[in-house]
Motif scaffolding. Structure first.
Motif, PDB file in Angstrom:
ATOM      1  N   MET A  16      33.455  49.676  48.029  1.00 12.41           N
ATOM      2  CA  MET A  16      33.428  48.207  49.041  1.00 12.41           C
ATOM      3  C   MET A  16      32.628  46.549  49.185  1.00 12.41           C
ATOM      4  O   MET A  16      32.935  45.842  49.271  1.00 12.41           O
ATOM      5  N   SER A  17      31.773  46.769  47.458  1.00 14.75           N
ATOM      6  CA  SER A  17      30.574  45.395  47.094  1.00 14.75           C
ATOM      7  C   SER A  17      32.247  44.680  46.591  1.00 14.75           C
ATOM      8  O   SER A  17      32.819  43.209  46.871  1.00 14.75           O
ATOM      9  N   ALA A  18      33.165  45.764  46.145  1.00 16.61           N
ATOM     10  CA  ALA A  18      34.373  44.465  45.342  1.00 16.61           C
ATOM     11  C   ALA A  18      35.430  44.125  46.370  1.00 16.61           C
ATOM     12  O   ALA A  18      35.933  43.286  46.049  1.00 16.61           O
ATOM     13  N   ALA A  19      35.734  45.506  47.559  1.00 13.21           N
ATOM     14  CA  ALA A  19      36.855  44.677  48.667  1.00 13.21           C
ATOM     15  C   ALA A  19      35.916  43.061  49.711  1.00 13.21           C
ATOM     16  O   ALA A  19      36.818  42.357  49.219  1.00 13.21           O
ATOM     17  N   VAL A  20      34.785  43.455  49.707  1.00 14.15           N
ATOM     18  CA  VAL A  20      34.466  42.181  50.596  1.00 14.15           C
ATOM     19  C   VAL A  20      34.207  40.529  49.297  1.00 14.15           C
ATOM     20  O   VAL A  20      34.770  39.898  49.789  1.00 14.15           O
ATOM     21  N   SER A  21      33.825  41.271  47.799  1.00 17.89           N
ATOM     22  CA  SER A  21      34.130  39.522  47.320  1.00 17.89           C
ATOM     23  C   SER A  21      35.236  39.583  47.152  1.00 17.89           C
ATOM     24  O   SER A  21      35.867  38.354  46.712  1.00 17.89           O
ATOM     25  N   ALA A  22      36.271  40.488  47.114  1.00 15.99           N
ATOM     26  CA  ALA A  22      37.552  39.831  46.250  1.00 15.99           C
ATOM     27  C   ALA A  22      38.345  39.281  48.352  1.00 15.99           C
ATOM     28  O   ALA A  22      38.867  38.216  48.381  1.00 15.99           O
ATOM     29  N   TYR A 282      36.418  40.888  31.548  1.00 24.07           N
ATOM     30  CA  TYR A 282      36.373  40.588  33.355  1.00 24.07           C
ATOM     31  C   TYR A 282      36.848  42.101  33.841  1.00 24.07           C
ATOM     32  O   TYR A 282      37.639  42.415  35.272  1.00 24.07           O
ATOM     33  N   TYR A 283      36.061  43.330  33.898  1.00 29.37           N
ATOM     34  CA  TYR A 283      36.119  44.623  33.572  1.00 29.37           C
ATOM     35  C   TYR A 283      37.693  45.087  33.905  1.00 29.37           C
ATOM     36  O   TYR A 283      37.826  46.126  34.363  1.00 29.37           O
ATOM     37  N   GLU A 284      38.874  44.702  33.130  1.00 23.56           N
ATOM     38  CA  GLU A 284      39.924  45.481  32.865  1.00 23.56           C
ATOM     39  C   GLU A 284      40.198  45.808  32.163  1.00 23.56           C
ATOM     40  O   GLU A 284      39.129  45.580  30.833  1.00 23.56           O
ATOM     41  N   VAL A 306      25.051  47.945  40.359  1.00 23.94           N
ATOM     42  CA  VAL A 306      26.310  48.128  40.973  1.00 23.94           C
ATOM     43  C   VAL A 306      27.117  47.357  41.879  1.00 23.94           C
ATOM     44  O   VAL A 306      28.404  46.903  41.860  1.00 23.94           O
ATOM     45  N   SER A 307      26.368  47.163  42.745  1.00 23.60           N
ATOM     46  CA  SER A 307      27.017  45.980  44.097  1.00 23.60           C
ATOM     47  C   SER A 307      27.231  44.662  43.377  1.00 23.60           C
ATOM     48  O   SER A 307      28.358  43.528  43.154  1.00 23.60           O
ATOM     49  N   ASP A 312      31.624  41.190  41.153  1.00 20.80           N
ATOM     50  CA  ASP A 312      32.079  40.209  40.115  1.00 20.80           C
ATOM     51  C   ASP A 312      33.933  40.873  39.751  1.00 20.80           C
ATOM     52  O   ASP A 312      34.518  40.120  39.403  1.00 20.80           O
ATOM     53  N   VAL A 313      34.200  41.878  39.561  1.00 19.73           N
ATOM     54  CA  VAL A 313      34.771  42.838  39.161  1.00 19.73           C
ATOM     55  C   VAL A 313      36.114  42.362  40.503  1.00 19.73           C
ATOM     56  O   VAL A 313      37.197  41.966  40.716  1.00 19.73           O
TER      57      VAL A 313
END
Length: 416
Positions: A16-22, A282-284, A306-307, A312-313
């Protein structure tokens, strides 16, 4: 085949955090795939407080923390599918999933983020001697039974392993009327946060047996007792040190492992220590345009971290989609004396942003110094009053500190 800008596998705090950030970066076509019946992941069964202090600056329960992020996801109109299991992901970033409404479906993503969390080590992973009888649970499964199903799995309990879930369940079982006879820990130090040792064991007068392990499980049709023994420096039981407890339940809190079966199948390079993906700043992962975050990358002790990491990711993956950044894998990071692992595992030649190094020490330290250096010079020294393996360290390095790295970047801890 339908194509998304970003497909996120896992709808817990990381996903959820990654989705909100993107989404905040303008990425429109985002899809979260979650196998449970609701977003939130493991947070839904963590009804205790202690979440949100870093992100929201207030103390929350797990479900409240998850609900706060879910509201962000809904407000941003981010698409998600529940009760959906991802079957496979290939190098072309084609994701095959299955659910009751759609059956088998395949979709493609410009970027993929693995945010699938972790799973518990079970009895088979640690080869406990004794009979294979009912009454042995992982601490997480016992937590789910109690907090979500209202089922108390035992009345007289012993716990193997001092991980945070086990410590929290010692308190939770005690509050529900069960008698927790003790906690045994293989290592000479606890693997849980200090606050959980105090609040979950000391406050309830539950003994902690360090350098001990379970050597026998007794019973015919159900657990009737467990025997523990002290171990030597080679982790082998010492004869004559056995103690037997009359209990009906054994809970296991013996470690968490990132869930990376899908990544392994698609050929992602994994780290031998963390069991998660090997990533750059970049966490890639080693597969281009595929990222990892949260407990699917490495096990965290605090959900706020985690969030933060997953935000960042989400940002870096969004920049990938917008063609504003491109990572490579040039400089390896090395865990040296006193350090278990370092993340990210590789860095690029040209670093245009600050980088957070995450690591855990390999044993407890009191007065000590963290030294970060490359092959030619020391980049940073940090003095610490103490370091504990249970607490992940996060050190931010400025981008100027990382220009012109020579060779490998190493992190070590030295006692003062």
């Amino acid at each position: 085949m339908k194509t998304y800008d970003m497909i996120i596998i896992g709808g817990g705090s990381a996903g959820m955090s990654a989705a909100v950030s993107a989404k905040a970066q303008g990425i429109r076509k985002i899809l979260i795939l979650e196998r449970s019946e609701e977003l939130g992941g493991i947070l839904q069964q963590c009804i205790h407080n202690g979440f949100g202090l870093q992100i929201f600056h207030e103390e929350m329960s797990g479900p409240l923390y998850a609900q706060t992020y879910k509201e962000k996801v809904d407000a941003m109109k981010i698409e998600y599918k529940l009760n959906t299991t991802v079957v496979s992901v290939n190098e072309e970033r084609i994701v095959t999933y299955v659910n009751e409404q759609e059956g088998y479906q395949s979709i493609s993503g410009k970027t993929i983020i693995f945010a699938s969390g972790c799973y518990e080590r079970n009895r088979g992973a640690i080869s406990i001697p004794g009979k294979r009888i009912p009454g042995v649970y992982t601490a997480g499964s016992a937590q789910r039974f109690l907090n979500l199903e209202n089922i108390l799995v035992g009345k007289k309990v012993f716990i193997l392993g001092s991980g945070d879930i086990g410590l929290i369940m010692a308190r939770r079982m005690s509050l529900e009327g069960a008698k927790v006879e003790g906690v045994a820990e293989l290592m000479p130090y606890s693997n849980g946060l200090t606050r959980n040792i105090v609040q979950c064991l000391h406050d309830f007068n539950i003994p902690l047996y360090l350098s001990h392990t379970v050597v026998d499980i007794k019973g015919t049709n159900h657990v009737e007792g467990v025997t523990i023994a002290q171990v030597d420096e080679h982790k082998q039981p010492i004869s004559g040190t056995e103690k037997t407890f009359d209990v009906d339940t054994l809970l296991l809190s013996v470690g968490l492992i990132p869930e990376n079966e899908l990544g392994y199948q698609m050929g992602i390079q994994l780290d031998a220590h963390t069991k998660g993906a090997s990533v750059n700043e970049y966490y890639e992962t080693s597969v281009p345009h595929v990222y990892a975050c949260g407990n699917a990358l490495h096990v965290h002790d605090i959900v706020d971290f985690v969030s933060q990491e997953s935000a960042d990711v989400g940002y870096f993956a969004a920049m990938d989609i917008l063609k504003q950044q491109r990572g490579n894998r040039t400089h390896e990071t090395i865990a040296k004396q006193g350090v278990g692992y370092v993340l990210p595992q590789v860095l690029s030649d040209e670093i245009n942003h600050d980088v957070t190094l995450s690591f855990r020490c390999s044993k407890p330290f009191k007065a000590c110094q963290i030294i970060i250096q490359d092959d030619t010079h020391i980049i940073k020294k940090i003095t610490k009053r103490y370091l504990l393996p249970a607490e992940m360290e996060r050190i931010k390095l400025k981008k100027d500190d990382l220009q012109n790295i020579s060779g490998k970047l190493s992190v070590e801890v030295q006692a003062l």
